[in-house]
Scaffold this motif. Structure first.
Motif, PDB file in Angstrom:
ATOM      1  N   SER A  83     -25.547  14.210  17.718  1.00  2.00           N
ATOM      2  CA  SER A  83     -25.136  15.065  18.903  1.00  2.00           C
ATOM      3  C   SER A  83     -25.849  16.350  18.590  1.00  2.00           C
ATOM      4  N   GLY A  84     -26.391  16.721  17.682  1.00  3.79           N
ATOM      5  CA  GLY A  84     -26.850  18.040  17.481  1.00  3.79           C
ATOM      6  C   GLY A  84     -25.973  19.092  16.495  1.00  3.79           C
ATOM      7  N   LEU A  85     -24.946  18.452  16.279  1.00  3.25           N
ATOM      8  CA  LEU A  85     -23.864  19.262  15.467  1.00  3.25           C
ATOM      9  C   LEU A  85     -23.958  18.960  13.802  1.00  3.25           C
ATOM     10  N   SER A  86     -23.661  20.166  13.213  1.00  2.00           N
ATOM     11  CA  SER A  86     -23.703  19.664  11.623  1.00  2.00           C
ATOM     12  C   SER A  86     -22.155  20.360  10.917  1.00  2.00           C
ATOM     13  N   VAL A  87     -21.834  19.336  10.055  1.00  2.00           N
ATOM     14  CA  VAL A  87     -20.554  19.704   9.590  1.00  2.00           C
ATOM     15  C   VAL A  87     -20.765  20.551   8.419  1.00  2.00           C
ATOM     16  N   THR A  88     -20.216  21.892   8.316  1.00  2.00           N
ATOM     17  CA  THR A  88     -20.711  23.100   7.037  1.00  2.00           C
ATOM     18  C   THR A  88     -19.743  22.891   6.104  1.00  2.00           C
ATOM     19  N   GLY A  89     -18.435  22.620   6.536  1.00  2.00           N
ATOM     20  CA  GLY A  89     -17.228  22.636   5.567  1.00  2.00           C
ATOM     21  C   GLY A  89     -15.998  21.427   5.906  1.00  2.00           C
ATOM     22  N   PHE A  90     -15.514  20.936   4.800  1.00  2.00           N
ATOM     23  CA  PHE A  90     -14.450  20.148   4.943  1.00  2.00           C
ATOM     24  C   PHE A  90     -13.144  20.389   4.015  1.00  2.00           C
ATOM     25  N   ASN A  91     -11.973  20.530   4.383  1.00  2.00           N
ATOM     26  CA  ASN A  91     -11.179  21.066   3.317  1.00  2.00           C
ATOM     27  C   ASN A  91     -10.044  20.344   3.596  1.00  2.00           C
ATOM     28  N   ILE A  92      -9.372  19.641   2.494  1.00  2.00           N
ATOM     29  CA  ILE A  92      -7.929  19.248   2.571  1.00  2.00           C
ATOM     30  C   ILE A  92      -6.846  19.963   2.023  1.00  2.00           C
ATOM     31  N   MET A  93      -6.056  20.545   2.622  1.00  2.00           N
ATOM     32  CA  MET A  93      -5.130  21.407   2.333  1.00  2.00           C
ATOM     33  C   MET A  93      -3.986  20.804   1.804  1.00  2.00           C
ATOM     34  N   SER A  94      -3.479  19.624   2.165  1.00  2.00           N
ATOM     35  CA  SER A  94      -2.332  18.797   1.459  1.00  2.00           C
ATOM     36  C   SER A  94      -2.467  17.237   1.810  1.00  2.00           C
ATOM     37  N   PHE A  95      -2.001  16.647   0.551  1.00  2.00           N
ATOM     38  CA  PHE A  95      -1.592  15.193   0.927  1.00  2.00           C
ATOM     39  C   PHE A  95      -0.086  14.984   0.953  1.00  2.00           C
ATOM     40  N   ASN A  96       0.506  14.204   1.849  1.00  2.00           N
ATOM     41  CA  ASN A  96       1.893  14.106   1.993  1.00  2.00           C
ATOM     42  C   ASN A  96       2.358  12.634   1.804  1.00  2.00           C
ATOM     43  N   TYR A  97       3.260  12.551   0.914  1.00  2.00           N
ATOM     44  CA  TYR A  97       3.901  11.139   0.477  1.00  2.00           C
ATOM     45  C   TYR A  97       5.147  11.011   1.419  1.00  2.00           C
ATOM     46  N   PRO A  98       5.923   9.725   1.603  1.00  2.00           N
ATOM     47  CA  PRO A  98       6.980   9.478   2.108  1.00  2.00           C
ATOM     48  C   PRO A  98       8.034  10.154   1.321  1.00  2.00           C
ATOM     49  N   GLU A  99       9.186  10.444   1.854  1.00  2.00           N
ATOM     50  CA  GLU A  99      10.175  11.261   1.143  1.00  2.00           C
ATOM     51  C   GLU A  99      10.496  10.645  -0.222  1.00  2.00           C
ATOM     52  N   GLU A 100      10.735   9.220  -0.212  1.00  2.00           N
ATOM     53  CA  GLU A 100      11.223   8.634  -1.516  1.00  2.00           C
ATOM     54  C   GLU A 100      10.204   8.701  -2.552  1.00  2.00           C
ATOM     55  N   ILE A 101       9.138   8.636  -2.222  1.00  2.00           N
ATOM     56  CA  ILE A 101       7.917   8.619  -3.155  1.00  2.00           C
ATOM     57  C   ILE A 101       7.761   9.926  -3.788  1.00  2.00           C
ATOM     58  N   GLN A 102       7.909  10.781  -2.613  1.00  2.00           N
ATOM     59  CA  GLN A 102       7.854  12.291  -3.356  1.00  2.00           C
ATOM     60  C   GLN A 102       8.817  12.939  -4.427  1.00  2.00           C
ATOM     61  N   GLY A 125       0.708  -1.316  -0.024  1.00  2.00           N
ATOM     62  CA  GLY A 125       0.010  -0.183   0.022  1.00  2.00           C
ATOM     63  C   GLY A 125       1.009   1.243  -0.024  1.00  2.00           C
ATOM     64  N   MET A 126       0.041   2.209  -0.281  1.00  2.00           N
ATOM     65  CA  MET A 126       0.997   3.717  -0.460  1.00  2.00           C
ATOM     66  C   MET A 126       0.714   4.318   0.992  1.00  2.00           C
ATOM     67  N   PRO A 127       1.501   4.798   1.785  1.00  2.00           N
ATOM     68  CA  PRO A 127       1.543   5.346   2.950  1.00  2.00           C
ATOM     69  C   PRO A 127       1.437   6.848   2.877  1.00  2.00           C
ATOM     70  N   VAL A 128       0.143   7.306   3.053  1.00  2.00           N
ATOM     71  CA  VAL A 128      -0.077   8.960   2.841  1.00  2.00           C
ATOM     72  C   VAL A 128      -0.609   9.345   4.054  1.00  2.00           C
ATOM     73  N   ARG A 129      -0.242  10.704   4.145  1.00  2.00           N
ATOM     74  CA  ARG A 129      -0.787  11.461   5.347  1.00  2.00           C
ATOM     75  C   ARG A 129      -1.391  12.695   4.714  1.00  2.00           C
ATOM     76  N   ALA A 130      -2.269  13.363   5.523  1.00  2.00           N
ATOM     77  CA  ALA A 130      -3.001  14.185   4.933  1.00  2.00           C
ATOM     78  C   ALA A 130      -3.600  15.495   6.214  1.00  2.00           C
ATOM     79  N   ASN A 131      -3.652  16.651   5.904  1.00  2.00           N
ATOM     80  CA  ASN A 131      -4.265  17.872   6.682  1.00  2.00           C
ATOM     81  C   ASN A 131      -5.083  18.746   6.246  1.00  2.00           C
TER      82      ASN A 131
END
Length: 330
Positions: free
Chosen positions: A202-221, A119-125
């Protein structure tokens, strides 16, 4: 009488307000005769009695509880304050703004891909935006057992399920593992809908979700960057020649080395080929500058060999004698 009335008076308000607090419950005092309710901008006040909603007040202001609040409560509208007794009710203050918090994957997510068996190890924020949308559900699930609720509490709850949601929406439509950022909007929309369902009870509503970046391992990048640079160059052979020439000019490639010798030989061959090409082009443009009478422009006679033998018609190919019949041609 006025003295005792003033002594019992208190203020019902959101004490020690915090911008990252979703709600605050006022329930540590008895509401006395002459008490006032203060609602500040961005707040709603909910009166609770025995865990049941008695009234919701959304307009900011300073209110006299006995004359301006109690008449609008469901079961307490006829309540009368006694001299030594008050009303034991709770007031829940709710922050009505939209909250924004950052998120990030707790661990690298191994996305299945044919090129990598493990598998491809990926991080995101990125960021997520939410707000309170249902007071009844909020009280039933959270406010009924807690005095306050913070944005950090919601962030922890979101990150607990975020890794699974990221994997679900990356894999769902067979996204390009090496160019996830190009599909980040579609992935984010799918995650937002799923998170909204997670927080709905829980009475909460998600109004927006944003992905700023995906990060790959250094070798893959590094591989991704190298592939992108090759695509931008186009002619790889010409790119190598330019890189070698610039290396010699800058002194990075010095004489005496195999690389420098090869570069010099390549440059010499290129120069020779270019000179030969220029000479051939010049000859084609000015084929002898001959006239029909065998004279040059200055009027002097010039010797020329016919292309074909006058006797037999055989092609002479520039020879002094016809290769077929032997006739002298000049």
């Amino acid at each position: 009488m006025g003295l005792f009335s003033k002594q019992f008076a208190n203020v019902v308000e959101w004490e020690e307000f915090r911008d990252d607090m979703i709600f605050y419950k006022w329930n540590n005092k008895e509401i006395k005769k002459g008490s006032r309710l203060i609602i500040r901008p961005g707040q709603d006040a909910i009166f609770l009695y025995n865990g049941k909603i008695e009234g919701i007040f959304t307009d900011e202001g300073d209110y006299d509880i006995e004359s301006q609040i109690i008449p609008f409560l469901s079961t307490l509208k006829g309540f009368k304050f006694g001299f030594n007794s008050g009303m034991r009710a709770e007031v829940l203050f709710v922050n009505t703004k939209e909250f924004v918090t950052k998120w990030g994957t707790q661990n690298a997510i191994n996305i299945p891909t044919p090129s990598l068996p493990g598998g491809m190890p990926v991080r995101a924020n990125g960021t997520v935006t939410f707000k309170v949308s249902d007071y009844v559900k909020l009280i039933d699930k959270i406010a009924g057992v807690r005095q306050s609720y913070l944005v950090e509490d919601v962030r922890i709850r979101i990150t607990a399920v975020l890794d699974q949601l990221l994997m679900k929406w990356i894999v769902k439509e067979g996204k390009d593992m090496f160019n996830l950022q190009a599909n980040s909007f579609e992935i984010a929309e799918g995650i937002r809908a799923d998170l909204d369902m997670q927080l709905f009870d829980s009475g909460l509503s998600v109004t927006g979700f944003n992905i700023m970046s995906f990060n790959y391992p250094e070798e893959i990048q590094k591989m991704i960057n190298k592939n992108a640079s090759h695509s931008m160059v186009g002619d790889l052979g010409r790119y190598q020649q330019i890189e070698m020439t610039e290396g010699i000019a800058s002194g990075k490639v010095r004489g005496g080395s195999t690389a420098a010798d090869m570069a010099g030989m390549m440059m010499g061959m290129n120069i020779a080929n270019q000179m030969l090409k220029n000479m051939n082009e010049q000859a084609n443009l000015n084929p002898g500058q001959q006239t029909g009478t065998g004279q040059n422009p200055s009027g002097q006679a010039t010797s020329s060999k016919p292309n074909f033998c006058p006797d037999c018609g055989h092609k002479t190919e520039g020879a002094n004698f016809c290769p077929n019949c032997g006739r002298k041609l000049i």
